[in-house]
Each structure stands twice: as C-alpha cells, then as structure tokens.
Design a protein around this motif. Structure first.
Motif, short mmCIF file in Angstrom:
data_model
loop_
_atom_site.label_atom_id
_atom_site.label_comp_id
_atom_site.label_asym_id
_atom_site.label_seq_id
_atom_site.Cartn_x
_atom_site.Cartn_y
_atom_site.Cartn_z
N ILE A 236 -16.75 14.31 21.02
CA ILE A 236 -16.96 15.44 21.93
C ILE A 236 -15.65 16.15 22.22
CG2 ILE A 236 -17.75 16.13 24.23
CD1 ILE A 236 -19.96 15.25 22.28
N GLY A 237 -14.56 15.36 22.39
CA GLY A 237 -13.27 15.98 22.68
C GLY A 237 -12.19 14.95 22.91
N VAL A 238 -10.96 15.45 22.97
CA VAL A 238 -9.78 14.61 23.23
C VAL A 238 -9.18 15.06 24.55
CG1 VAL A 238 -7.51 13.88 22.40
CG2 VAL A 238 -9.37 14.32 20.76
N TYR A 239 -8.86 14.11 25.44
CA TYR A 239 -8.42 14.43 26.79
C TYR A 239 -7.22 13.58 27.17
CZ TYR A 239 -13.26 16.01 26.56
OH TYR A 239 -14.43 16.59 26.16
N THR A 240 -6.43 14.09 28.13
CA THR A 240 -5.23 13.39 28.59
C THR A 240 -5.21 13.37 30.11
OG1 THR A 240 -4.02 14.18 26.65
CG2 THR A 240 -2.71 13.32 28.49
N THR A 241 -4.87 12.21 30.69
CA THR A 241 -4.82 12.11 32.16
C THR A 241 -3.73 13.00 32.72
OG1 THR A 241 -3.39 10.17 31.99
CG2 THR A 241 -5.75 9.77 32.22
N ASP A 242 -4.03 13.58 33.91
CA ASP A 242 -3.06 14.45 34.56
C ASP A 242 -2.07 13.62 35.37
OD1 ASP A 242 -4.39 13.66 36.86
OD2 ASP A 242 -5.50 15.54 37.09
N GLU A 243 -1.28 14.29 36.22
CA GLU A 243 -0.25 13.59 36.97
C GLU A 243 -0.82 12.59 37.97
OE1 GLU A 243 -1.10 17.53 39.06
OE2 GLU A 243 -0.83 16.81 37.01
N ASN A 244 -2.12 12.73 38.27
CA ASN A 244 -2.78 11.79 39.17
C ASN A 244 -3.57 10.72 38.42
OD1 ASN A 244 -1.97 13.20 41.61
ND2 ASN A 244 -3.49 14.76 41.04
N GLY A 245 -3.39 10.68 37.09
CA GLY A 245 -4.09 9.71 36.28
C GLY A 245 -5.57 9.99 36.12
N GLN A 246 -5.96 11.27 36.23
CA GLN A 246 -7.38 11.62 36.22
C GLN A 246 -7.74 12.55 35.06
OE1 GLN A 246 -8.74 13.07 40.01
NE2 GLN A 246 -7.57 11.54 41.16
N ILE A 247 -9.00 12.45 34.65
CA ILE A 247 -9.62 13.39 33.70
C ILE A 247 -10.99 13.75 34.25
CG2 ILE A 247 -10.48 13.78 31.36
CD1 ILE A 247 -8.58 11.55 30.42
N PHE A 248 -11.30 15.04 34.28
CA PHE A 248 -12.64 15.48 34.69
C PHE A 248 -13.26 16.21 33.50
CE2 PHE A 248 -15.62 18.56 36.56
CZ PHE A 248 -16.45 17.66 37.25
N ILE A 249 -14.40 15.69 33.05
CA ILE A 249 -15.11 16.29 31.90
C ILE A 249 -16.48 16.73 32.39
CG2 ILE A 249 -15.82 16.00 29.51
CD1 ILE A 249 -14.01 13.49 29.43
N ASP A 250 -16.75 18.02 32.34
CA ASP A 250 -18.02 18.51 32.88
C ASP A 250 -18.95 19.03 31.77
OD1 ASP A 250 -16.74 20.83 32.11
OD2 ASP A 250 -16.93 21.85 34.03
N ASN A 251 -20.17 19.35 32.18
CA ASN A 251 -21.18 19.98 31.31
C ASN A 251 -21.51 19.13 30.09
OD1 ASN A 251 -22.90 22.26 31.08
ND2 ASN A 251 -21.61 23.08 29.44
N LEU A 252 -21.68 17.83 30.33
CA LEU A 252 -22.02 16.90 29.26
C LEU A 252 -23.52 16.64 29.25
CD1 LEU A 252 -19.18 14.27 29.78
CD2 LEU A 252 -19.34 15.92 27.91
N ARG A 253 -24.10 16.57 28.07
CA ARG A 253 -25.51 16.21 27.94
C ARG A 253 -25.74 14.82 28.53
NH1 ARG A 253 -28.24 18.86 23.60
NH2 ARG A 253 -29.29 16.93 22.97
N ILE A 254 -26.85 14.65 29.26
CA ILE A 254 -27.13 13.32 29.78
C ILE A 254 -27.32 12.35 28.62
CG2 ILE A 254 -28.14 14.20 31.91
CD1 ILE A 254 -30.89 13.55 30.71
N GLY A 255 -26.94 11.10 28.87
CA GLY A 255 -27.05 10.11 27.80
C GLY A 255 -25.86 9.17 27.78
N GLU A 256 -25.71 8.47 26.67
CA GLU A 256 -24.70 7.43 26.54
C GLU A 256 -23.48 7.93 25.76
OE1 GLU A 256 -25.13 4.50 28.14
OE2 GLU A 256 -26.96 5.47 28.88
N TYR A 257 -22.30 7.54 26.29
CA TYR A 257 -21.02 7.93 25.68
C TYR A 257 -20.11 6.71 25.58
CZ TYR A 257 -22.38 12.78 26.55
OH TYR A 257 -23.04 13.98 26.56
N GLU A 258 -19.08 6.86 24.76
CA GLU A 258 -18.05 5.83 24.64
C GLU A 258 -16.68 6.49 24.81
OE1 GLU A 258 -18.05 2.09 21.93
OE2 GLU A 258 -17.00 3.67 20.82
N LEU A 259 -15.91 5.96 25.75
CA LEU A 259 -14.56 6.47 26.02
C LEU A 259 -13.56 5.55 25.34
CD1 LEU A 259 -13.08 8.70 27.70
CD2 LEU A 259 -12.84 6.97 29.50
N ARG A 260 -12.77 6.12 24.42
CA ARG A 260 -11.83 5.33 23.62
C ARG A 260 -10.39 5.77 23.93
NH1 ARG A 260 -14.87 6.09 17.74
NH2 ARG A 260 -16.91 5.23 18.38
N GLU A 261 -9.63 4.81 24.34
CA GLU A 261 -8.22 5.11 24.64
C GLU A 261 -7.42 5.14 23.34
OE1 GLU A 261 -4.67 3.02 27.25
OE2 GLU A 261 -6.73 3.01 28.04
#
Length: 305
Positions: A236-261
C-alpha cells in the motif's frame, strides 16, 4: 335518382327523388394491447378494394379515428405511423361498409421493449459485488421492478417499455458504503442497456506509535515501515515515523494488513511484523516496540602462568 310516373290521363309527371349513397362510416379505435388504454396520435390510411388510398385519419385522445361519407363496399385500413413507444402494427384490415351504418374496428399496439443489465463493481478493484439490491423506478418515481446482484455482480431487468428510468440502490454488501446517488438509464427498443455502478468499500485508519520496548516514553523517529494489504496482496505504501514516533495512515479499505518494519534507529533491533485489522470509520492504534541491541559481553583479561 329520377323516377317517371305515367298514368292513363292526358299527361305524365316527372318526379325527382334524391338518395345519398355515401353516408357510410368507419370508426377505428386504437388501444394498448397490455392495458387497453387508448393511444393518441396513430395515423391510419383508408384504401379502396383495389388498394388505392382514399384518405387518412389520426386517432384523438380517446384513441378514435373516423372516416366518413363512404359508399357501401369493401375497404381496407392500414396503420402508417404510431406513438414512439409502440410497435407499428403491420396488418392490413378488411372492412365492409354498409349504407348509412358505421363499421367499427378495434386495433391494438404492443409496446416497444428492451432490457437492462446492471453490473455492480468495487470502485478500486473492479471486482463484482454480490448481494446489492436495487429498485428500478419509472420517471415518476414508481417502482417497476426490484432485483439483487448475483455472484457476477449482475442484475437483469427484462421486458421493459422503452424510455427513461431511474436506479436506486436500497441495500449493499456489509463491507461497502451504500450508494445514495440516483442513476438514470434509458431503455432502447430491442436492445439490452448495460449500466456499471461502482461501490466504495468502507474505510478506516491506522495510527502507529513506535517506542522503546523498555520505556514507552521514549519514542523513536525516522523508523521506516511498509504496509501490505492481505486482501489486495500488494504494497500500500512506505511510511516513516515523525519526530513523535508516529505514523497516521488514513482512507484504508477495511480488512487485514501487515505492517513490516524495514529500517530503524541506530542501536535498535528491527521489530517483528505486526498484523492489523482496519475497521469502518475507526482508527486502529498500534504500539510497535523496538528492543535495543544488547551490548556485547566484556572480554576478560587473559591470565596465565
């Protein structure tokens, strides 16, 4: 007509008698074959026994067309044009006219008809959606037919009178947002009109918090992640944590995902993959811990004799 009357007297008297022979009439009534309602604006031609046109007439609001001042004899009636929603009747009808009488003939017309095929698909994947219900409405908003999509995402509405209709979605699959938009369609004579209508899958969000495993108050910035959709089997995409260690990903289809570091802070181990469920109109919060790389054991000084 002239009639001569004679007698034995000294004179004869001529008497003139007049008789009208062209006082016959034909009345044609045009009705809908299905409803028996009158059809206005249908043109007929009147032919003599030899097929020569004598006159024409057009039906009024009561579906009546009249031919008058006809001599007794054999005639034919033929339809030459009809309302745009009806099929022209191809028959030629024989009619006998008698003196001073009205011959009547009722002639029916069938509606022109066509069919409608609805295909319901996922807006993003174009895959068919089963179990979506529609009302088919006429131009005045009256329900004509109802139907529900099959495994191929299809509904067939058949035997429809030509003209304009409206489609209203009344129920959809549990994973999709109901489409409240009214879709206009037009039915063409002897054709199947195809209409594809898309549904948007329900959406949600993910909030990722990246922290030190031993102390959650320590947040980790600049940690890279990939998000994979199990439903779509793609990145779906590649993301990087901000200065607060956070990532916000919106508008995702409901269902199952896998987050890989994929990258992490210096001094930390790469974290394990995390399974995430996205729910409709909710933000799934995920805390991902990273352990520090342990310090290597201190080497003891060598001793010997």
């Amino acid at each position: 007509m002239q009639l001569l009357i004679a007698n034995s007297g000294e004179f004869a008297q001529n008497v003139q008698l007049t008789a009208n022979f062209n006082n016959g009439r034909i009345q044609v009534k045009k009705i809908n074959e299905e409803t028996s309602m009158p059809i206005e604006g249908v043109t007929f031609e009147l032919l003599d026994a030899n097929g020569k046109q004598i006159s024409t007439a057009i039906t009024n609001a009561e579906g009546i067309a009249n031919f008058e001042n006809l001599y007794p004899g054999n005639y034919q009636i033929r339809e030459t044009s009809t309302d745009e929603h009806f099929i022209l009747n191809p028959e030629t009808f024989d009619i006998v006219v008698e003196w001073n009488k009205t011959a009547t003939k009722t002639i029916t017309n069938s509606y022109k008809k066509g069919s409608l095929k609805i295909v319901k698909t996922d807006k993003e994947t174009a895959k068919p959606i089963e179990g979506v219900s529609f009302d088919l409405l006429d131009i005045d908003g009256n329900i004509v037919q109802t139907g529900t999509t099959n495994e191929q995402g299809e509904i067939f509405f058949e035997n429809l009178v030509v003209g304009k209709y409206q489609l209203k979605e009344t129920r959809t699959s549990k994973d999709y947002v109901l489409d409240t938009k009214i879709t206009e369609v037009e039915i063409i004579y002897n054709e199947t009109t195809a209409q594809t209508i898309e549904n948007e899958k329900k959406k949600g969000n993910i909030q990722v918090y990246k922290v030190d495993k031993e102390n959650h108050k320590i947040t980790l910035d600049d940690v890279g992640f990939e998000l994979y959709s199990k439903e779509l089997d793609k990145l779906i995409g590649v993301y990087t944590t901000d200065e607060n260690g956070q990532i916000f990903i919106d508008n995702l289809r409901i269902g199952e995902y896998e987050l890989r570091e994929i990258t992490t802070k210096k001094g930390y181990e790469i974290g394990e993959d995390v399974n995430i469920s996205v729910e409709w109109e909710k933000t799934t919060k995920v805390i991902v811990e990273n352990a520090k790389i342990p310090n290597p054991p201190k080497k003891l000084p060598k001793t010997g004799f």
